[in-house]
Design a protein around this motif. Structure first.
Motif, PDB file in Angstrom:
ATOM      1  N   ASN A 278       0.850  -1.188   0.000  1.00  0.00           N
ATOM      2  CA  ASN A 278       0.000   0.000   0.000  1.00  0.00           C
ATOM      3  C   ASN A 278       0.887   1.240   0.000  1.00  0.00           C
ATOM      4  OD1 ASN A 278       0.674   0.640   2.875  1.00  0.00           O
ATOM      5  ND2 ASN A 278      -0.516  -1.256   3.257  1.00  0.00           N
ATOM      6  N   LYS A 279       0.255   2.414  -0.021  1.00  0.00           N
ATOM      7  CA  LYS A 279       1.016   3.663  -0.122  1.00  0.00           C
ATOM      8  C   LYS A 279       1.876   3.936   1.107  1.00  0.00           C
ATOM      9  CE  LYS A 279      -2.914   6.461   1.461  1.00  0.00           C
ATOM     10  NZ  LYS A 279      -2.332   6.806   2.755  1.00  0.00           N
ATOM     11  N   VAL A 284       7.944   5.122  -3.842  1.00  0.00           N
ATOM     12  CA  VAL A 284       8.720   5.229  -5.073  1.00  0.00           C
ATOM     13  C   VAL A 284       9.191   6.669  -5.215  1.00  0.00           C
ATOM     14  CG1 VAL A 284       6.621   5.619  -6.429  1.00  0.00           C
ATOM     15  CG2 VAL A 284       8.722   4.869  -7.565  1.00  0.00           C
ATOM     16  N   GLU A 285      10.472   6.790  -5.588  1.00  0.00           N
ATOM     17  CA  GLU A 285      11.068   8.124  -5.695  1.00  0.00           C
ATOM     18  C   GLU A 285      12.088   8.120  -6.828  1.00  0.00           C
ATOM     19  OE1 GLU A 285      13.641  11.269  -2.914  1.00  0.00           O
ATOM     20  OE2 GLU A 285      13.062   9.283  -2.141  1.00  0.00           O
ATOM     21  N   TYR A 303      12.107   1.933  -5.818  1.00  0.00           N
ATOM     22  CA  TYR A 303      10.955   1.442  -5.068  1.00  0.00           C
ATOM     23  C   TYR A 303      11.462   0.784  -3.790  1.00  0.00           C
ATOM     24  CZ  TYR A 303       8.257   1.790  -9.449  1.00  0.00           C
ATOM     25  OH  TYR A 303       7.631   2.233 -10.578  1.00  0.00           O
ATOM     26  N   VAL A 304      10.843   1.111  -2.671  1.00  0.00           N
ATOM     27  CA  VAL A 304      11.214   0.508  -1.387  1.00  0.00           C
ATOM     28  C   VAL A 304       9.959  -0.054  -0.728  1.00  0.00           C
ATOM     29  CG1 VAL A 304      12.236   0.847   0.877  1.00  0.00           C
ATOM     30  CG2 VAL A 304      13.155   2.092  -1.102  1.00  0.00           C
ATOM     31  N   PHE A 305       9.956  -1.353  -0.538  1.00  0.00           N
ATOM     32  CA  PHE A 305       8.850  -2.029   0.148  1.00  0.00           C
ATOM     33  C   PHE A 305       9.329  -2.375   1.544  1.00  0.00           C
ATOM     34  CE2 PHE A 305       6.603  -6.296   0.758  1.00  0.00           C
ATOM     35  CZ  PHE A 305       5.452  -5.717   1.277  1.00  0.00           C
ATOM     36  N   LYS A 306       8.765  -1.687   2.545  1.00  0.00           N
ATOM     37  CA  LYS A 306       9.147  -1.922   3.936  1.00  0.00           C
ATOM     38  C   LYS A 306       7.882  -2.190   4.744  1.00  0.00           C
ATOM     39  CE  LYS A 306      12.213  -0.268   7.570  1.00  0.00           C
ATOM     40  NZ  LYS A 306      13.171   0.788   7.992  1.00  0.00           N
TER      41      LYS A 306
END
Length: 573
Positions: A278-279, A284-285, A303-306
């Protein structure tokens, strides 16, 4: 009908779990078919473009061995993985569950060359995150097929002839001259047929010839030099009589169907992973980033999914629910592996059925969901990718102390790809492949090590336009990693009568106190095979007893003993 409150997909009223994302459905409101269609439309995944098998595309095949996936096992235990890790070494073990999920997602498209994400016209941020990684692996698969490392044809055949010679040993060459081993095969999946012929010749004398086949549920074999009969019977009946077990006979015709089924299963688990993003946990940057090991800088989308502890816990619980109710996966496992019936029939114990295995796996995932989620969150797990103009440049899975990464650098026509493993509990390792294409020739080298001991494992020069039944034409060189001077060279080139030679030359053997300096082995393959069925009188063995098979084994064994004695006499003379 009703809609899933998580993904919006339409499901049956009586269903307790969403078949699309695994969400529990107790209390979900019934909605109209029109509303369901709207929900499904908004959750569609994006359509991926098909990739051609040209030379520029084929260049990426050289790194496929770096990222080759392992087929997920239905009995894989997350709990066992965590429990068996040494105390105090938590970093890398935290990656295990996530990597296992990634393997599960990748298995379908990487093994069978299909798209995981499809059916939509616009990608969400969450879908892009998986899409770029899927596209990278898909390119590898497509290139492997284009180069000839993988043959997806349902009909294949070839004659393979192995010969050899030794430099510096006349005595050994006397026996190798006019000697060969030949394998002929013909596989036609649509006819559920596989035929194999195996023969050997020593010093010009035919030693043995054997036939084996599987055709539409029946197996057969013949060894004419030992027994003048062709034994053939129904496989299911034979196994039932010998073991009292019902087995699932292989059905080669289902191979294409099973590929499609696996693609759909993979998409289901891909959607499940996308649903956990989710946001708040996926950002994403566009910014500058560095490939730490390849020392290159780029500007692109990072993209970083944490995920939080709660995000992870919810994901594992939904994964457990999905696995537990995955009738498609259960059916596929039954068709492809027939695990329980074969294990039991072969005397390996009473194995669990695919349904039981999936149920056990789901229980282990569910029981450990909270602990695994907490440990991963406490160790700051995150999954990062970096993309430049739509091309993947980095994948990084990391905790506070450990990481697994893939880095991809491009300079002109040269591509360098490197896998890195950084561990607080063991040696750091890397595997690097650097290659470029020029005039349809793919040139490169693969190296690896731990930063202290570094070895160039392979140098290759591949013709992207031509391949044999096994692999692309070209030269593959391996140097002795111990530095003693030995050299292994494989050259794939044209043979006689539209065949291909795979010549292996090993040099520098005298440095290892060998009585000869080099050895040469050649494997000749044809584009089409000439495998045949035996012409001997057919004997039905469907209803043979254990005693009948023992007598048959003794008869064939005695025949082979006579052949061996005759050969020994000829060689001695």
């Amino acid at each position: 009908m009703k809609n899933c409150p998580n993904c919006g997909q339409e499901v049956q009223d009586e269903e307790k779990f969403c078949e699309h994302c695994g969400e529990k459905l107790e209390g979900a409101e019934t909605v109209s078919a029109e509303a369901g269609a709207t929900g499904a439309e908004t959750s569609a995944a994006a359509e991926s473009s098909e990739l051609g098998a040209n030379a520029d595309h084929a260049v990426s095949a050289a790194t496929a061995t770096e990222a080759a996936p392992v087929e997920p096992q239905a009995s894989y235990s997350y709990a066992q993985t965590l429990e068996e890790a040494p105390a105090g070494k938590k970093g890398m073990k935290l990656l295990i569950p996530v990597v296992a999920v990634i393997i599960l997602l990748c298995a379908g498209f990487f093994a069978f060359g299909k798209k995981l994400l499809s059916g939509g016209v616009a990608l969400s941020t969450e879908q892009k995150f998986l899409h770029y990684q899927e596209k990278y692996l898909q390119d590898k698969m497509d290139a492997m097929v284009a180069l000839g490392f993988i043959n997806e044809d349902l009909k294949q055949s070839s004659d393979m002839t192995l010969t050899g010679e030794i430099e510096g040993s006349d005595e050994m060459n006397k026996y190798l001259k006019d000697s060969q081993i030949q394998l002929k095969y013909d596989m036609d999946a649509e006819k559920n047929s596989f035929i194999v012929n195996l023969s050997a010749k020593i010093m010009g004398t035919d030693v043995v010839e054997g036939f084996a086949d599987y055709r539409d549920g029946k197996i057969g074999f013949a060894i004419p030099v030992a027994d003048e009969h062709y034994y053939r019977g129904d496989l299911k009946t034979i196994m039932k009589n010998l073991t009292e077990q019902d087995i699932v006979a292989p059905d080669l015709k289902k191979s294409a169907e099973n590929r499609k089924r696996l693609v759909e299963i993979s998409k289901k688990y891909g959607d499940l992973l996308v649903g956990s993003m989710n946001k708040d946990n996926l950002t994403v940057e566009k910014k500058e980033f560095t490939l730490e090991n390849l020392k290159e800088k780029y500007t692109g989308e990072v993209y970083v999914f944490k995920p939080t502890e709660e995000d992870l816990k919810n994901f594992y619980e939904k994964l457990a629910d999905t696995v537990e109710k995955d009738s498609d996966l259960e059916s596929l496992l039954e068709d492809v592996y027939a695990t329980s019936t074969w294990d039991s029939a072969l005397g390996m114990g009473d194995a669990e059925t695919p349904k039981d295995q999936l149920s056990e796996l789901a229980k282990e995932i569910r029981d450990n969901a909270a602990d695994t989620a907490k440990e991963m969150a406490d160790n700051e797990f995150q999954w990062q990718i970096a993309v430049v103009d739509g091309d993947l440049r980095q994948v990084l899975l990391s905790t506070k102390d450990d990481s697994f990464s893939l880095e991809i650098a491009k300079k002109g026509k040269t591509v360098t790809e490197q896998i890195n493993v950084v561990s607080s509990s063991s040696e750091n390792m890397y595997l690097k492949n650097s290659y470029s294409v020029k005039d349809k020739m793919l040139e490169g080298s693969i190296s690896g090590g731990n930063g202290v001991l570094d070895v160039k494992a392979l140098e290759y020069k591949i013709d992207t336009t031509k391949h044999s039944a096994l692999m692309p034409y070209g030269t593959y060189i391996v140097h002795d990693p111990m530095g003693m001077g030995a050299k292994f060279t494989l050259t794939v080139s044209d043979g006689e009568k539209d065949s291909s030679n795979h010549e292996i030359v090993v040099e520098g053997l005298e440095k290892y106190q060998m009585p000869f300096s080099s050895a040469k082995i050649n494997l000749n393959t044809t584009k089409t095979g000439t495998a045949t069925l035996p012409k001997e009188e057919e004997v039905d063995i469907s209803n043979y007893s254990q005693e009948d098979f023992e007598k048959l084994s003794e008869t064939i064994g005695n025949g082979l003993v006579k052949v061996a004695a005759t050969l020994q006499g000829e060689l001695a003379g």
